[in-house]
Design a protein around this motif. Structure first.
Motif, PDB file in Angstrom:
ATOM      1  N   ASP A 174       0.847  -1.187   0.000  1.00 30.24           N
ATOM      2  CA  ASP A 174       0.000   0.000   0.000  1.00 30.24           C
ATOM      3  C   ASP A 174       0.889   1.245   0.000  1.00 30.24           C
ATOM      4  O   ASP A 174       1.637   1.467   0.950  1.00 30.24           O
ATOM      5  N   PRO A 175       0.838   2.046  -1.079  1.00 31.85           N
ATOM      6  CA  PRO A 175       0.077   1.840  -2.310  1.00 31.85           C
ATOM      7  C   PRO A 175       0.789   0.854  -3.230  1.00 31.85           C
ATOM      8  O   PRO A 175       1.920   0.455  -2.955  1.00 31.85           O
ATOM      9  N   THR A 176       0.127   0.503  -4.324  1.00 31.61           N
ATOM     10  CA  THR A 176       0.729  -0.426  -5.281  1.00 31.61           C
ATOM     11  C   THR A 176       1.451   0.298  -6.407  1.00 31.61           C
ATOM     12  O   THR A 176       2.094  -0.345  -7.234  1.00 31.61           O
ATOM     13  N   SER A 177       1.322   1.620  -6.444  1.00 30.56           N
ATOM     14  CA  SER A 177       2.045   2.438  -7.416  1.00 30.56           C
ATOM     15  C   SER A 177       2.656   3.615  -6.663  1.00 30.56           C
ATOM     16  O   SER A 177       1.934   4.392  -6.030  1.00 30.56           O
ATOM     17  N   VAL A 178       3.994   3.732  -6.702  1.00 30.62           N
ATOM     18  CA  VAL A 178       4.699   4.712  -5.871  1.00 30.62           C
ATOM     19  C   VAL A 178       5.744   5.442  -6.703  1.00 30.62           C
ATOM     20  O   VAL A 178       6.481   4.823  -7.472  1.00 30.62           O
ATOM     21  N   ALA A 179       5.810   6.765  -6.502  1.00 34.31           N
ATOM     22  CA  ALA A 179       6.846   7.570  -7.144  1.00 34.31           C
ATOM     23  C   ALA A 179       8.087   7.598  -6.259  1.00 34.31           C
ATOM     24  O   ALA A 179       8.003   7.357  -5.048  1.00 34.31           O
ATOM     25  N   PRO A 180       9.266   7.871  -6.819  1.00 34.82           N
ATOM     26  CA  PRO A 180      10.473   7.995  -5.996  1.00 34.82           C
ATOM     27  C   PRO A 180      10.267   9.018  -4.881  1.00 34.82           C
ATOM     28  O   PRO A 180       9.727  10.100  -5.101  1.00 34.82           O
ATOM     29  N   GLY A 181      10.683   8.648  -3.675  1.00 39.92           N
ATOM     30  CA  GLY A 181      10.483   9.506  -2.513  1.00 39.92           C
ATOM     31  C   GLY A 181       9.187   9.242  -1.784  1.00 39.92           C
ATOM     32  O   GLY A 181       8.923   9.851  -0.745  1.00 39.92           O
ATOM     33  N   ALA A 292       6.168   1.628 -10.628  1.00 41.46           N
ATOM     34  CA  ALA A 292       6.745   2.954 -10.409  1.00 41.46           C
ATOM     35  C   ALA A 292       5.823   4.015 -10.998  1.00 41.46           C
ATOM     36  O   ALA A 292       5.494   3.978 -12.187  1.00 41.46           O
ATOM     37  N   ALA A 293       5.378   4.942 -10.153  1.00 39.96           N
ATOM     38  CA  ALA A 293       4.531   6.041 -10.626  1.00 39.96           C
ATOM     39  C   ALA A 293       5.412   7.129 -11.226  1.00 39.96           C
ATOM     40  O   ALA A 293       6.494   7.433 -10.715  1.00 39.96           O
ATOM     41  N   THR A 294       4.962   7.710 -12.302  1.00 35.14           N
ATOM     42  CA  THR A 294       5.744   8.753 -12.975  1.00 35.14           C
ATOM     43  C   THR A 294       5.093  10.121 -12.884  1.00 35.14           C
ATOM     44  O   THR A 294       5.691  11.125 -13.262  1.00 35.14           O
ATOM     45  N   THR A 295       3.864  10.186 -12.390  1.00 34.85           N
ATOM     46  CA  THR A 295       3.175  11.468 -12.265  1.00 34.85           C
ATOM     47  C   THR A 295       2.614  11.608 -10.860  1.00 34.85           C
ATOM     48  O   THR A 295       2.422  10.623 -10.149  1.00 34.85           O
TER      49      THR A 295
END
Length: 604
Positions: A174-181, A292-295
């Motif tokens: 949680d979450p399953t999509s994460v941005a760096p940081g 990996a989230a990009t936005t």
């Protein structure tokens, strides 16, 4: 002959019609295929000396040919024998004997089928009850038939232990999509579905390198299960579950910060205790994929950290100052600040002072720093951490603080989301030695307030006196005072050591208090103009030291509207309606009592 045979006629002819065509036909002669065999144990895990069912399944792959003379021999591995009473079923025909061809009896070390028959495109089976004292793999000899020749062998494994468990892992991210940081939490539920207790089962998780591990906890134990203490070594997390009864569950939570920008999968595993076996190993591991989230909403969170002193001595005080700020451009609500302190730091305590409309945990907090915060763009939080260096500490103490963004945010520079501070050991000094009987160190704290009666807007002074009546020094003495919010802290003093003021919290690092020594600490504060009056305000100071339990002492300040000139005491409060009714009732009772006495006197 096996194969295709083509037969062609000569030309057909007639006397009056002449010569006609030829005709051909192909006859395919197929080989009789050999039988095949498969093998299984049920259950696949048993307690030593218990029984399991061994099943041999024979198949006839031929579509039109019946296989005859089926034969197979299965010699058991060491420790496995036919169980008593002998329990056998056979749908393959022929005879089932021991592996040497004799009558099948309990204790025999194998079985043999001879003279079996199997119809085209069908299967048959032989089952026998076995017992074993050892884990192992059992392989049959080749299955064969008179008309189909020799087929394959078959193998199956069985596990034997002092107990049988069915351990299960269920993992989620949680979450399953994460941005760096960004912050991430892995939740791993460990469950014992088996009939036996699995005390000593071990959990392990090799966390991918894209995740910086911030904190690991175990909780939510059910049905008598007891959490162990998680251990972190590099990216490896492990834990032994000391008490794990049938039906019990525990939940491990791994909090981290994602630093990479690629997808990854994290897998957790559980293994039975030494000597026990798992009846269903397929559920012994579970994975959680993360993309990996990009936005996301941009916010640049920054951490800086310092330590004082940079050179420590055992039993001495250590103070960390951690500043977390938001360089924008957007506000952040729900960021996580984490600092897991070294075991060399005893009794760590921390407080937070926000700027602007930022918010964080209030008051004085004990233990590791884990705080969910809100930081508007341009605002900051300042954490003050105090603790005492352990007596035997002789290696550098390196400590790192982190801030992680909540889901939906992205940090343009995640590299500045953490900061470290290191304090190195000073030259070792000889520790004092207690000769003879063991000394019990128990320092005393006493707290007073002067004046004890004050009006809103007036100043008061709290005095905390620390005395060591013991025959040995009290090391690493720390006194904390969380001042009630109706008071505004003005200043503090200490006859020994140092102090910090953070929000409503004053922390005194007193250090060593020798036998018979007294240390005096003061906090000067002003009653806020809106302090409710009349009221009583209780302020408690807490003393901690290297050994022994914390000690507390409180002082109560009475807030009043004014003072009577003659006594200096607060004026009496106005009578309430309830008070008036009570007084009227007392008066009536007095009148009735007097009348009764008068009547009694006249009768005499």
């Amino acid at each position: 002959t096996i194969g295709d045979s083509v037969n062609t006629t000569g030309n057909v002819s007639s006397t009056n019609g002449g010569t006609g065509n030829t005709a051909s036909a192909t006859l395919t002669v197929s080989a009789v295929l050999p039988p095949s065999i498969a093998k299984a144990f049920s259950p696949t895990a048993i307690v030593s000396g218990d029984t399991a069912t061994l099943t041999l399944t024979i198949s006839n792959p031929n579509q039109q040919t019946t296989l005859t003379g089926l034969t197979v021999t299965d010699t058991f591995p060491s420790g496995m024998t036919i169980a008593a009473p002998v329990t056998v079923t056979n749908s393959c025909g022929g005879a089932v004997n021991d592996d040497l061809g004799g009558t099948l009896e309990a204790g025999d070390a194998g079985i043999q089928l001879t003279g079996g028959t199997l119809a085209p495109n069908s299967t048959c089976s032989i089952t026998v009850l076995i017992t074993t004292t050892q884990s192992g793999t059992n392989t049959t000899g080749n299955v064969s038939s008179t008309n189909g020749g020799t087929g394959n062998t078959a193998s199956a494994s069985i596990s034997v232990g002092s107990g049988v468990v069915d351990l299960e892992v269920s993992k989620s991210a949680d979450p399953t999509s994460v941005a760096p940081g960004g912050a991430i939490r892995f939740s791993i539920v460990l469950r014992n579905n088996g009939a036996d207790a699995a005390d000593g089962a071990t959990f392990s998780d090799n966390v991918p390198a894209q995740v910086t591990i911030l904190n690991v906890t175990c909780g939510d134990a059910t049905n008598g299960a007891v959490c162990g203490t998680p251990s972190v070594s590099g990216q490896d997390v492990s834990m032994t579950i000391p008490t794990f009864p049938s039906g019990g569950t525990v939940t491990v939570r791994i909090d981290g910060m994602v630093m990479g920008d690629s997808n990854f999968t994290n897998t957790a595993r559980i293994a039975p205790p030494t000597g026990m076996v798992d009846s269903y190993e397929a559920n012994n591991e579970s994975s959680a994929p993360v993309t990996a989230a990009t936005t996301g909403t941009a916010a640049d969170l920054v951490v800086t950290k310092s330590v004082s002193p940079t050179t420590f001595t055992p039993n001495g005080a250590l103070t960390y100052t951690i500043v977390v700020r938001n360089d924008g451009p957007n506000d952040v609500n729900g960021a996580t600040v984490t600092d897991i302190f070294s075991a060399a730091l005893i009794n760590p305590q921390w407080s937070c002072a926000p700027t602007g409309s930022a918010s964080c945990a209030a008051g004085l907090n004990n233990g590791n720093l884990v705080d969910t915060v809100s930081i508007p763009a341009g605002a900051s939080l300042t954490y003050t951490v105090t603790g005492v260096v352990a007596p035997g500490a002789n290696a550098p103490i390196n400590n790192t603080a982190y801030v992680a963004l909540p889901s939906g945010f992205t940090d343009p520079t995640p590299a500045n989301n953490s900061a470290s501070a290191i304090s190195n050991p000073a030259s070792p000094a000889a520790a004092p030695t207690q000769i003879g009987s063991i000394a019990v160190v128990d320092p005393v704290i006493v707290k007073l307030v002067d004046p004890a009666l004050a009006l809103p807007g007036e100043q008061v002074v709290y005095t905390l006196t620390v005395t060591n009546p013991s025959s040995a020094p009290a090391y690493a003495v720390v006194v904390s005072d969380t001042v009630p919010s109706v008071l505004e802290i003005i200043s503090a003093t200490a006859t020994q050591g140092t102090f910090t003021i953070s929000g409503q919290v004053v922390v005194f690092n007193v250090g060593t208090v020798n036998p018979g020594q007294t240390v005096t600490l003061t906090v000067t504060a002003r009653l806020r103009d809106d302090a409710p009056a009349p009221s009583a305000v209780t302020n408690t100071g807490e003393l901690r030291h290297q050994t022994g339990n914390p000690r507390v002492s409180s002082a109560t300040l009475r807030v009043t509207r004014g003072r009577l000139p003659a006594t200096g005491l607060p004026p009496a409060e106005p009578r309430t309606f309830g008070d008036s009714i009570a007084l009227l009732g007392l008066g009536l009772l007095s009148i009735v009592a007097g009348a009764l006495l008068w009547l009694r006197a006249r009768r005499r």
